[in-house]
Design an enzyme around this catalytic site. Structure first.
Site, PDB file in Angstrom:
ATOM      1  N   GLY A  20      11.137  -2.198   1.364  1.00 26.42           N
ATOM      2  CA  GLY A  20      10.739  -0.939   1.917  1.00 26.42           C
ATOM      3  C   GLY A  20       9.618   0.309   2.107  1.00 26.42           C
ATOM      4  N   MET A  95       9.147 -11.544   5.155  1.00 26.84           N
ATOM      5  CA  MET A  95       9.244 -12.713   4.191  1.00 26.84           C
ATOM      6  C   MET A  95      10.096 -14.207   4.987  1.00 26.84           C
ATOM      7  SD  MET A  95       8.713 -11.592   1.593  1.00 26.84           S
ATOM      8  CE  MET A  95       8.840 -12.859   0.069  1.00 26.84           C
ATOM      9  N   LEU A  98       6.158 -16.899  11.306  1.00 26.22           N
ATOM     10  CA  LEU A  98       6.940 -16.057  12.122  1.00 26.22           C
ATOM     11  C   LEU A  98       5.929 -17.299  13.404  1.00 26.22           C
ATOM     12  CD1 LEU A  98       5.779 -12.539  13.045  1.00 26.22           C
ATOM     13  CD2 LEU A  98       7.606 -13.592  13.148  1.00 26.22           C
ATOM     14  N   ASN A 112      -0.662  -7.519   8.344  1.00 26.08           N
ATOM     15  CA  ASN A 112       0.123  -8.208   7.639  1.00 26.08           C
ATOM     16  C   ASN A 112      -0.758  -7.412   6.433  1.00 26.08           C
ATOM     17  OD1 ASN A 112       2.659  -9.518   5.854  1.00 26.08           O
ATOM     18  ND2 ASN A 112       1.175 -11.177   5.474  1.00 26.08           N
ATOM     19  N   HIS A 114      -0.798  -8.020   1.912  1.00 23.95           N
ATOM     20  CA  HIS A 114      -0.681  -9.273   1.102  1.00 23.95           C
ATOM     21  C   HIS A 114      -0.614  -8.731  -0.323  1.00 23.95           C
ATOM     22  CE1 HIS A 114       0.600 -13.677  -0.048  1.00 23.95           C
ATOM     23  NE2 HIS A 114      -0.744 -13.417  -0.796  1.00 23.95           N
ATOM     24  N   ASP A 150      -0.685 -16.709   5.931  1.00 17.79           N
ATOM     25  CA  ASP A 150      -1.716 -15.539   5.023  1.00 17.79           C
ATOM     26  C   ASP A 150      -3.090 -16.223   4.904  1.00 17.79           C
ATOM     27  OD1 ASP A 150       0.408 -14.306   3.930  1.00 17.79           O
ATOM     28  OD2 ASP A 150       0.643 -15.166   2.512  1.00 17.79           O
ATOM     29  N   VAL A 177       0.956   0.081  -5.116  1.00 18.13           N
ATOM     30  CA  VAL A 177       0.184   1.981  -5.343  1.00 18.13           C
ATOM     31  C   VAL A 177      -1.127   1.596  -4.164  1.00 18.13           C
ATOM     32  CG1 VAL A 177      -1.088   3.307  -6.421  1.00 18.13           C
ATOM     33  CG2 VAL A 177       1.409   2.585  -7.362  1.00 18.13           C
ATOM     34  N   GLU A 179      -1.869  -1.214  -1.933  1.00 13.19           N
ATOM     35  CA  GLU A 179      -1.145  -1.330  -0.541  1.00 13.19           C
ATOM     36  C   GLU A 179      -0.449  -0.280   0.698  1.00 13.19           C
ATOM     37  OE1 GLU A 179       2.084  -3.883  -0.244  1.00 13.19           O
ATOM     38  OE2 GLU A 179       1.674  -5.468  -2.627  1.00 13.19           O
TER      39      GLU A 179
END
Length: 193
Positions: A20, A95, A98, A112, A114, A150, A177, A179
């Protein structure tokens, strides 16, 4: 895309499966003056996800569904999201893939992050694959979610230089970092802030 109007921030759910850290970064961002979103719900497919402890600490509604029966879990989840008036979803280390049906219900409103420079290195074990191929750069990508893994439209990317002594662990830390900076930037960009 959902339109944010001043005080009425876009009610957002964050989906997690692990530690998280991107959730924390998004929550911190959502509390800033500039943020067009508010984090109102946290979902996980993993009852042991460390991010759930954080959700409890900051008193944000949360739900865990194990996804053993994907269709059933998704239908339950859609009902919960509707009940909580969720307008947008941010996947942050989630992970599970959907279904098309789920994505269709939130068309253009699921993001999202990645840990690679998509379209390169979709899926799992990204950092290992990057190092195996002796890439000079890697990075992270925020993109819209579509029904292919993705593969949704890219919103923003950040390049990270790979050092000669790079390991999977050091590269993962370096990219994480970035992200934490990139996700909020991408959200601001889609709301034209």
């Amino acid at each position: 895309m959902v339109v944010s109007t001043g005080i009425n921030r876009v009610r957002t759910a964050v989906f997690i499966s692990g530690t998280g850290t991107n959730l924390k970064s998004l929550v911190k961002f959502s509390k800033t003056k500039l943020s067009p979103i508010s984090i109102n719900f946290i979902f996980s497919n993993n009852s042991k996800a460390k991010g759930l402890n954080y959700a409890k600490k900051i008193k944000i509604k949360k739900k865990v569904l194990n996804f053993k029966n994907k269709k059933l879990s998704e239908n339950k989840l859609l009902a919960i999201l509707k009940k909580n008036n969720i307008e947008m979803i941010c996947l942050a280390g989630f992970m599970k893939i959907l279904s098309k049906n789920f994505i269709k219900k939130f068309k253009g409103k699921i993001l999202n992050i990645h840990p690679s420079l998509l379209p390169k290195y979709k899926g799992l074990n990204t950092h290992q694959r990057v190092l195996n191929n002796k890439e000079k750069y890697s990075g992270c990508t925020v993109h819209y979610v579509n029904s292919k893994l993705d593969s949704g439209k890219i919103i923003l990317q950040k390049k990270v230089k790979i050092s000669k002594k790079e390991t999977v662990v050091s590269l993962a830390k370096k990219i994480l970092v970035q992200e934490h900076k990139l996700y909020p930037k991408a959200i601001l960009q889609i709301f034209n802030y």
